[in-house]
Scaffold this motif. Structure first.
Motif, PDB file in Angstrom:
ATOM      1  N   PHE A  37      -2.002  -1.729   4.848  1.00 43.98           N
ATOM      2  CA  PHE A  37      -0.680  -1.119   4.682  1.00 43.98           C
ATOM      3  C   PHE A  37      -0.804   0.333   4.226  1.00 43.98           C
ATOM      4  O   PHE A  37      -0.036   1.197   4.659  1.00 43.98           O
ATOM      5  CB  PHE A  37       0.186  -1.911   3.707  1.00 43.98           C
ATOM      6  N   GLU A  38      -1.780   0.618   3.365  1.00 44.72           N
ATOM      7  CA  GLU A  38      -1.996   2.000   2.939  1.00 44.72           C
ATOM      8  C   GLU A  38      -2.386   2.860   4.134  1.00 44.72           C
ATOM      9  O   GLU A  38      -1.904   3.989   4.284  1.00 44.72           O
ATOM     10  CB  GLU A  38      -3.069   2.058   1.856  1.00 44.72           C
ATOM     11  N   GLN A  39      -3.252   2.331   5.000  1.00 46.20           N
ATOM     12  CA  GLN A  39      -3.656   3.080   6.185  1.00 46.20           C
ATOM     13  C   GLN A  39      -2.465   3.311   7.115  1.00 46.20           C
ATOM     14  O   GLN A  39      -2.281   4.416   7.640  1.00 46.20           O
ATOM     15  CB  GLN A  39      -4.758   2.332   6.940  1.00 46.20           C
ATOM     16  N   ASP A  51      -3.240  -4.990   1.678  1.00 48.37           N
ATOM     17  CA  ASP A  51      -2.808  -3.787   0.963  1.00 48.37           C
ATOM     18  C   ASP A  51      -3.502  -2.556   1.530  1.00 48.37           C
ATOM     19  O   ASP A  51      -2.877  -1.514   1.722  1.00 48.37           O
ATOM     20  CB  ASP A  51      -3.104  -3.915  -0.531  1.00 48.37           C
ATOM     21  N   GLU A 102       5.155  11.593  10.609  1.00 50.25           N
ATOM     22  CA  GLU A 102       6.380  12.261  10.147  1.00 50.25           C
ATOM     23  C   GLU A 102       6.167  13.758  10.015  1.00 50.25           C
ATOM     24  O   GLU A 102       7.049  14.546  10.382  1.00 50.25           O
ATOM     25  CB  GLU A 102       6.830  11.669   8.813  1.00 50.25           C
ATOM     26  N   ASP A 117       0.679   3.380   6.210  1.00 51.06           N
ATOM     27  CA  ASP A 117       1.555   4.350   5.544  1.00 51.06           C
ATOM     28  C   ASP A 117       1.052   5.774   5.744  1.00 51.06           C
ATOM     29  O   ASP A 117       1.841   6.697   5.998  1.00 51.06           O
ATOM     30  CB  ASP A 117       1.658   4.034   4.043  1.00 51.06           C
ATOM     31  N   GLN A 118      -0.271   5.967   5.628  1.00 52.72           N
ATOM     32  CA  GLN A 118      -0.833   7.303   5.844  1.00 52.72           C
ATOM     33  C   GLN A 118      -0.598   7.769   7.273  1.00 52.72           C
ATOM     34  O   GLN A 118      -0.255   8.933   7.505  1.00 52.72           O
ATOM     35  CB  GLN A 118      -2.335   7.298   5.533  1.00 52.72           C
ATOM     36  N   PHE A 125       1.845   6.837   9.240  1.00 56.57           N
ATOM     37  CA  PHE A 125       3.264   7.166   9.370  1.00 56.57           C
ATOM     38  C   PHE A 125       3.581   8.512   8.725  1.00 56.57           C
ATOM     39  O   PHE A 125       4.384   9.291   9.249  1.00 56.57           O
ATOM     40  CB  PHE A 125       4.146   6.074   8.770  1.00 56.57           C
ATOM     41  N   GLU A 126       2.958   8.814   7.587  1.00 54.91           N
ATOM     42  CA  GLU A 126       3.185  10.114   6.941  1.00 54.91           C
ATOM     43  C   GLU A 126       2.692  11.248   7.832  1.00 54.91           C
ATOM     44  O   GLU A 126       3.374  12.271   7.968  1.00 54.91           O
ATOM     45  CB  GLU A 126       2.493  10.145   5.586  1.00 54.91           C
TER      46      GLU A 126
END
Length: 113
Positions: free
Chosen positions: A42-44, A39, A53, A46-47, A49-50
């Protein structure tokens, strides 16, 4: 079956049950730990990827601004081409008018131009 044999079977069953419970408990602990680590990873991700973006959005905005600038430059170049063509046409008209005013020229003077 005797009482001793029955007690031995019960003791063996209890031992196997305890062993199985210990193994399953350890597996549950490892899976929970793995899930927490996953988890967090995945948070890292996601960050990251943000952030990527946001960078891509900024790059797209810059590209849009550059496209607008190039469009304006293209329009300006068309205006300059039109102006240059108009100037060239005016110069040709002036030369034609001067030639009419001066009349005919001797052959040597025509060749020297």
């Amino acid at each position: 079956m005797t009482i001793d044999a029955t007690q031995a079977v019960i003791a063996l069953s209890a031992l196997l049950l305890t062993f199985a419970a210990t193994i399953l408990g350890g597996m549950k602990w490892m899976l929970d730990r793995l899930e927490r680590r996953t988890d967090r990873r995945f948070e890292q991700v996601d960050q990251r990827f943000e952030r990527l973006e946001r960078r891509m959005d900024r790059a797209e905005a810059r590209m849009d601004r550059m496209d607008e600038r190039f469009d304006r430059m293209d329009e300006r170049m068309r205006q300059i081409d039109t102006t240059l063509l108009s100037i060239q046409m005016s110069i040709l008209a002036i030369k034609a008018a001067i030639d009419r005013i001066e009349g005919g020229r001797p052959p040597l003077l025509i060749a020297s131009h």
